[in-house]
Design a protein around this motif. Structure first.
Motif, PDB file in Angstrom:
ATOM      1  N   GLU A 105       7.811   7.401   0.044  1.00  0.00           N
ATOM      2  CA  GLU A 105       9.234   7.517  -0.287  1.00  0.00           C
ATOM      3  C   GLU A 105       9.936   8.485   0.655  1.00  0.00           C
ATOM      4  OE1 GLU A 105       9.246   8.660  -4.344  1.00  0.00           O
ATOM      5  OE2 GLU A 105       8.860   6.635  -5.116  1.00  0.00           O
ATOM      6  N   LYS A 106       9.229   9.564   1.002  1.00  0.00           N
ATOM      7  CA  LYS A 106       9.810  10.546   1.920  1.00  0.00           C
ATOM      8  C   LYS A 106      10.026   9.928   3.293  1.00  0.00           C
ATOM      9  CE  LYS A 106       9.086  15.246   3.654  1.00  0.00           C
ATOM     10  NZ  LYS A 106       8.181  16.433   3.647  1.00  0.00           N
ATOM     11  N   LYS A 107       9.024   9.155   3.763  1.00  0.00           N
ATOM     12  CA  LYS A 107       9.155   8.496   5.062  1.00  0.00           C
ATOM     13  C   LYS A 107      10.276   7.457   5.047  1.00  0.00           C
ATOM     14  CE  LYS A 107       4.401   9.048   6.705  1.00  0.00           C
ATOM     15  NZ  LYS A 107       3.146   8.325   7.106  1.00  0.00           N
ATOM     16  N   LYS A 112      15.573   5.781   6.644  1.00  0.00           N
ATOM     17  CA  LYS A 112      16.918   5.360   6.260  1.00  0.00           C
ATOM     18  C   LYS A 112      17.972   6.262   6.891  1.00  0.00           C
ATOM     19  CE  LYS A 112      19.703   4.355   2.144  1.00  0.00           C
ATOM     20  NZ  LYS A 112      19.707   4.372   0.656  1.00  0.00           N
ATOM     21  N   LYS A 113      17.709   7.578   6.851  1.00  0.00           N
ATOM     22  CA  LYS A 113      18.651   8.526   7.446  1.00  0.00           C
ATOM     23  C   LYS A 113      18.736   8.335   8.955  1.00  0.00           C
ATOM     24  CE  LYS A 113      18.207  12.182   3.962  1.00  0.00           C
ATOM     25  NZ  LYS A 113      17.784  13.591   3.713  1.00  0.00           N
ATOM     26  N   ALA A 114      17.579   8.088   9.598  1.00  0.00           N
ATOM     27  CA  ALA A 114      17.566   7.884  11.050  1.00  0.00           C
ATOM     28  C   ALA A 114      18.340   6.628  11.425  1.00  0.00           C
ATOM     29  CB  ALA A 114      16.119   7.788  11.544  1.00  0.00           C
ATOM     30  N   GLU A 115      18.162   5.562  10.638  1.00  0.00           N
ATOM     31  CA  GLU A 115      18.887   4.321  10.916  1.00  0.00           C
ATOM     32  C   GLU A 115      20.388   4.519  10.731  1.00  0.00           C
ATOM     33  OE1 GLU A 115      17.111   1.568   8.257  1.00  0.00           O
ATOM     34  OE2 GLU A 115      15.411   1.102   9.594  1.00  0.00           O
ATOM     35  N   ALA A 116      20.754   5.264   9.678  1.00  0.00           N
ATOM     36  CA  ALA A 116      22.172   5.528   9.443  1.00  0.00           C
ATOM     37  C   ALA A 116      22.768   6.341  10.587  1.00  0.00           C
ATOM     38  CB  ALA A 116      22.351   6.259   8.119  1.00  0.00           C
ATOM     39  N   LYS A 121      26.037   6.607  15.557  1.00  0.00           N
ATOM     40  CA  LYS A 121      26.174   6.890  16.987  1.00  0.00           C
ATOM     41  C   LYS A 121      26.569   5.634  17.759  1.00  0.00           C
ATOM     42  CE  LYS A 121      23.056  10.856  17.270  1.00  0.00           C
ATOM     43  NZ  LYS A 121      21.814  11.402  17.877  1.00  0.00           N
ATOM     44  N   ALA A 122      25.988   4.487  17.366  1.00  0.00           N
ATOM     45  CA  ALA A 122      26.317   3.234  18.035  1.00  0.00           C
ATOM     46  C   ALA A 122      27.791   2.884  17.821  1.00  0.00           C
ATOM     47  CB  ALA A 122      25.424   2.107  17.519  1.00  0.00           C
ATOM     48  N   GLU A 123      28.264   3.107  16.596  1.00  0.00           N
ATOM     49  CA  GLU A 123      29.671   2.826  16.312  1.00  0.00           C
ATOM     50  C   GLU A 123      30.583   3.757  17.106  1.00  0.00           C
ATOM     51  OE1 GLU A 123      29.919   3.216  12.126  1.00  0.00           O
ATOM     52  OE2 GLU A 123      29.150   1.191  11.706  1.00  0.00           O
ATOM     53  N   GLU A 124      30.180   5.014  17.207  1.00  0.00           N
ATOM     54  CA  GLU A 124      30.966   5.958  17.996  1.00  0.00           C
ATOM     55  C   GLU A 124      30.978   5.552  19.464  1.00  0.00           C
ATOM     56  OE1 GLU A 124      29.354   9.805  17.358  1.00  0.00           O
ATOM     57  OE2 GLU A 124      30.310  10.086  15.394  1.00  0.00           O
TER      58      GLU A 124
END
Length: 267
Positions: A105-107, A112-116, A121-124
């Protein structure tokens, strides 16, 4: 020694050790019987004791039962120990499973946070590129010269404009002579884009876009996608920059004079 010891009738008979042992083996019931007989009076004092009580003997069946009981007790103890081991193993496995689940769950949360964050960053980056194109298009509408701007698109355009006047040489990759795909490959490398070496492959390297919706920095190609024979870069205001041919070298040209077949977007 008593003064009557020499008289036989007053001597006490000595009992041998074997007789004592035999009589010691008689059950307590015999002694009880004798005590009762003595208490009943002189009439019975002279009568010999003829009744005995036999001790129970341990038979083979009884021995077998005892052995079976011992085996059953040992088996029960072994079963209890085995069950205790199983319970301990189950508890350990459950604890490990809980730990593994918490780690998973921690991973998953970290992923999830890394993908977000990557999405943000991609949107920026997309917003920044769009702003750069808008700035460059606005500037090119006012003047044939494209004003430099910060960012990846600007770095590509700035590099291309710095090569204006260089010679065209088939297979040239700089720094002072280029062919069409050698120039575009080097230009997009300034923005961290790795293009294939030849025009045919470059024409399919990005996202296809309509010639009616070109943006500054789009790669133009002539010929069909996948078999293009020439490439250049759109710089706005209906113009493109390319390493044209041996007679022109690196120049800026109007699309109206030499319309491109298609375009791809790399930035």
């Amino acid at each position: 020694m008593s003064h009557t010891a020499h008289i036989p009738s007053h001597r006490k008979p000595r009992r041998s050790a074997s007789k004592i042992a035999l009589r010691a083996g008689v059950a307590g019931g015999v002694l009880s019987t004798l005590a009762v007989a003595g208490a009943s009076g002189p009439a019975f004092a002279a009568e010999p004791v003829t009744e005995t009580i036999e001790m129970p003997t341990i038979t083979a069946d009884f021995s077998t039962q005892v052995a079976q009981s011992a085996d059953a007790t040992a088996q029960a103890a072994a079963n209890y120990e085995l069950q205790a081991e199983r319970d301990a193993a189950f508890a350990k496995a459950a604890k490990q499973a809980k730990s593994d689940q918490a780690l998973a769950e921690k991973k998953a949360e970290a992923k999830k946070k890394a993908e977000a964050e990557a999405k943000r960053k991609a949107e920026e980056a997309r917003a920044s590129r769009s702003a750069e194109r808008t700035t460059l298009s606005t500037a090119s509408a006012k003047s044939d010269a494209v004003a430099p701007a910060s960012g990846s698109v600007a770095s590509v355009i700035a590099f291309l404009k710095a090569q204006l006047g260089d010679a065209y040489v088939m297979g040239g990759t700089g720094p002072n002579s280029w062919d069409c795909s050698g120039l575009t490959q080097a230009a997009f490398a300034q923005a961290g884009i790795s293009l294939p070496r030849v025009s045919q492959d470059q024409s399919t390297a990005g996202t296809p876009v309509s010639l009616d919706s070109l943006q500054v920095g789009d790669l133009l190609y002539w010929g069909s996608a996948g078999s293009a024979y020439h490439v250049g870069v759109y710089i706005g205001n209906g113009q493109y920059l390319d390493a044209a041919n041996p007679s022109k070298g690196v120049v800026i040209q109007d699309l109206s004079g030499y319309p491109a077949t298609g375009a791809v977007r790399l930035l």
